[in-house]
Design a protein around this motif. Structure first.
Motif, PDB file in Angstrom:
ATOM      1  N   LYS A  82       0.829  -1.213   0.000  1.00 59.37           N
ATOM      2  CA  LYS A  82       0.000   0.000   0.000  1.00 59.37           C
ATOM      3  C   LYS A  82       0.863   1.261   0.000  1.00 59.37           C
ATOM      4  O   LYS A  82       0.562   2.226  -0.697  1.00 59.37           O
ATOM      5  CB  LYS A  82      -0.908  -0.015   1.233  1.00 59.37           C
ATOM      6  CG  LYS A  82      -1.698   1.273   1.509  1.00 59.37           C
ATOM      7  CD  LYS A  82      -2.488   1.154   2.820  1.00 59.37           C
ATOM      8  CE  LYS A  82      -2.912   2.500   3.382  1.00 59.37           C
ATOM      9  NZ  LYS A  82      -4.207   2.960   2.873  1.00 59.37           N
ATOM     10  N   HIS A  83       1.918   1.260   0.810  1.00 60.30           N
ATOM     11  CA  HIS A  83       2.719   2.477   0.970  1.00 60.30           C
ATOM     12  C   HIS A  83       3.970   2.506   0.100  1.00 60.30           C
ATOM     13  O   HIS A  83       4.726   3.479   0.144  1.00 60.30           O
ATOM     14  CB  HIS A  83       3.130   2.640   2.445  1.00 60.30           C
ATOM     15  CG  HIS A  83       1.980   2.939   3.362  1.00 60.30           C
ATOM     16  ND1 HIS A  83       1.322   4.146   3.343  1.00 60.30           N
ATOM     17  CD2 HIS A  83       1.347   2.196   4.301  1.00 60.30           C
ATOM     18  CE1 HIS A  83       0.340   4.129   4.245  1.00 60.30           C
ATOM     19  NE2 HIS A  83       0.330   2.949   4.837  1.00 60.30           N
ATOM     20  N   LEU A 276      -7.938  -3.632   4.723  1.00 59.52           N
ATOM     21  CA  LEU A 276      -7.171  -2.890   3.717  1.00 59.52           C
ATOM     22  C   LEU A 276      -7.722  -3.105   2.317  1.00 59.52           C
ATOM     23  O   LEU A 276      -7.600  -2.247   1.453  1.00 59.52           O
ATOM     24  CB  LEU A 276      -5.703  -3.347   3.736  1.00 59.52           C
ATOM     25  CG  LEU A 276      -4.784  -2.728   4.777  1.00 59.52           C
ATOM     26  CD1 LEU A 276      -3.393  -3.322   4.621  1.00 59.52           C
ATOM     27  CD2 LEU A 276      -4.749  -1.212   4.640  1.00 59.52           C
ATOM     28  N   ASP A 277      -8.322  -4.284   2.094  1.00 61.38           N
ATOM     29  CA  ASP A 277      -8.853  -4.600   0.766  1.00 61.38           C
ATOM     30  C   ASP A 277     -10.264  -4.061   0.571  1.00 61.38           C
ATOM     31  O   ASP A 277     -10.827  -4.183  -0.511  1.00 61.38           O
ATOM     32  CB  ASP A 277      -8.890  -6.124   0.555  1.00 61.38           C
ATOM     33  CG  ASP A 277      -7.498  -6.682   0.346  1.00 61.38           C
ATOM     34  OD1 ASP A 277      -6.617  -5.894  -0.047  1.00 61.38           O
ATOM     35  OD2 ASP A 277      -7.307  -7.888   0.574  1.00 61.38           O
ATOM     36  N   GLU A 279     -11.814  -1.134   0.200  1.00 62.99           N
ATOM     37  CA  GLU A 279     -11.799   0.302  -0.050  1.00 62.99           C
ATOM     38  C   GLU A 279     -13.204   0.868  -0.114  1.00 62.99           C
ATOM     39  O   GLU A 279     -13.440   2.029   0.230  1.00 62.99           O
ATOM     40  CB  GLU A 279     -11.051   0.604  -1.349  1.00 62.99           C
ATOM     41  CG  GLU A 279      -9.547   0.493  -1.154  1.00 62.99           C
ATOM     42  CD  GLU A 279      -8.765   0.553  -2.458  1.00 62.99           C
ATOM     43  OE1 GLU A 279      -9.310   1.048  -3.466  1.00 62.99           O
ATOM     44  OE2 GLU A 279      -7.611   0.096  -2.443  1.00 62.99           O
TER      45      GLU A 279
END
Ligand SMILES: *Cc1c(COP(=O)(O)O)cnc(C)c1O
Length: 373
Positions: A82-83, A276-277, A279
């Motif tokens: 992600k980052h 996290l998945d 969105e």
């Protein structure tokens, strides 16, 4: 034989005023004998976690006879993707509170100093004081500034010296909702020496608009920058306690030395990984929050209550008189908000954005409480 435990307490700890959490719903209902109360006091996501996280929680619950993965491998891999950083730059915490405390433990001693702003998040003084380090509080911007009660980076910079090991900046800040722009933050990072770590706490970043500075993108430029994030707010996982820091790998290595071996539990690891998945859930939560902010600001205007600009999922209001009786009046209506007298704001209340129905109920309770004087 006399026993004086107070004199035994570590000097830094002796002066600490314990953290006061938002009043739990069960406590209010027990004390007031009421039902169907709502809590808009701790900046939680009124929708809770999304469906993916809920499913992951159920699946992980079956495995809790085993210790969690102490390195949080799967979650770190997902966060690294992600980052765009290496997993070695990530430190997982039992809430981001945990990483804030780890930073204090790893970098502060009695002969060092830490800097934060007046009206900054209450955990910074707690984490600093426990180490015995000297806390330096920079005066905030005045109430009539364009960013009322916000962090004054020049005043903070002026408190940094060769003993300063940590500076805490909340962007956006809680309880004020105030924020800092990219240019000012970058200038601050560029002028603070690398003997001082600058912690930018981005607990509410998901709620901010597209122009808001995401300090995690600057980690490659500023080795002394630490960015903290949480799953407690927009991701709706406050009760599970999971957050993280992004930093130079050598800083992560230091934090790993003071980190408790299994500080993030197995259900939290799985839920955060799944969240996290999702969105869509974050997007839905953020959209509802923005609508809610517009809605309650109209309500505050109608009631003649001053409200402050916010980039978070909460709004600070100025009641122009002691806020505690208003808070209590709202409690009697079954609505819990947050008094912020402990922050030195005795006339103010911090109110979390709820669902549309909760926001309306909060406004009605506020109106009722304001009329009782
Ligand atoms: C809520 C909040 C946090 C997050 O706390 P967790 O320990 O992650 O639940 C961190 N910083 C600020 C400014 C907050 O308001």
């Amino acid at each position: 034989m006399s026993f004086d435990p107070t004199s035994l307490i570590a000097p830094g700890v002796r002066g600490i005023a314990p953290y006061v959490p938002g009043k739990p719903i069960e406590e209010l209902e027990r004390e007031y004998g009421i039902k169907d109360s709502i809590k808009l006091a701790s900046n939680e996501n009124p929708f809770g976690p999304g469906p993916r996280a809920r499913n992951a929680i159920a699946a992980a619950a079956a495995e809790i006879g085993l210790y969690p993965d102490g390195n949080g491998h799967a979650l770190k891999q997902a966060l690294a993707a992600k980052h765009g950083c290496s997993p070695g730059a990530i430190t997982l915490g039992n809430g981001s509170n945990d990483v804030l405390v780890m930073l204090a433990e790893a970098f502060l001693t009695a002969d060092t100093e830490a800097v934060y702003s007046q009206y900054a998040f209450a955990v910074y003084p707690l984490a600093v004081q426990a180490t015995g380090a000297t806390a330096r509080t920079a005066q905030a911007l005045p109430s009539d500034a364009s960013m009322p009660l916000g962090h004054d980076l020049d005043a903070m910079r002026a408190l940094v010296n060769e003993r300063t090991r940590l500076v805490f900046i909340a962007n956006p800040n809680n309880p004020t909702g105030t924020s800092l722009d990219a240019a000012s933050l970058r200038k601050f990072l560029a002028t603070v020496p690398t003997t001082t770590l600058v912690v930018v706490d981005e607990a509410y970043i998901e709620y901010t608009d597209a122009s808001f500075p995401d300090a995690s993108r600057w980690l490659g430029e500023f080795p002394h920058l630490v960015v903290t994030r949480t799953f407690s707010k927009a991701y709706g996982l406050a009760g599970l306690r999971v957050g993280y820091a992004l930093s130079h790998p050598a800083i992560a290595d230091a934090l790993n030395r003071v980190r408790q071996p299994f500080n993030v539990n197995a259900i939290a690891l799985a839920a955060a990984r799944a969240a996290l998945d999702d969105e869509a859930h974050v997007a839905k939560s953020v959209a509802a929050t923005r609508e809610g902010i517009a809605e309650i600001k109209r309500g505050f205007d109608r009631l003649g209550v001053r409200h402050f600009p916010t980039q978070g999922n909460f709004v600070l209001i100025d009641c122009a008189r002691p806020a505690l009786p208003i808070y209590e009046g709202m409690l009697r209506c079954g609505v819990i908000v947050r008094p912020v007298g402990n922050y030195g704001l005795p006339n103010h209340l911090r109110i979390t954005i709820g669902t549309e129905g909760q926001n309306q109920r909060m406004l009605a309770a506020l109106e009722q409480a304001l009329s009782q004087r």
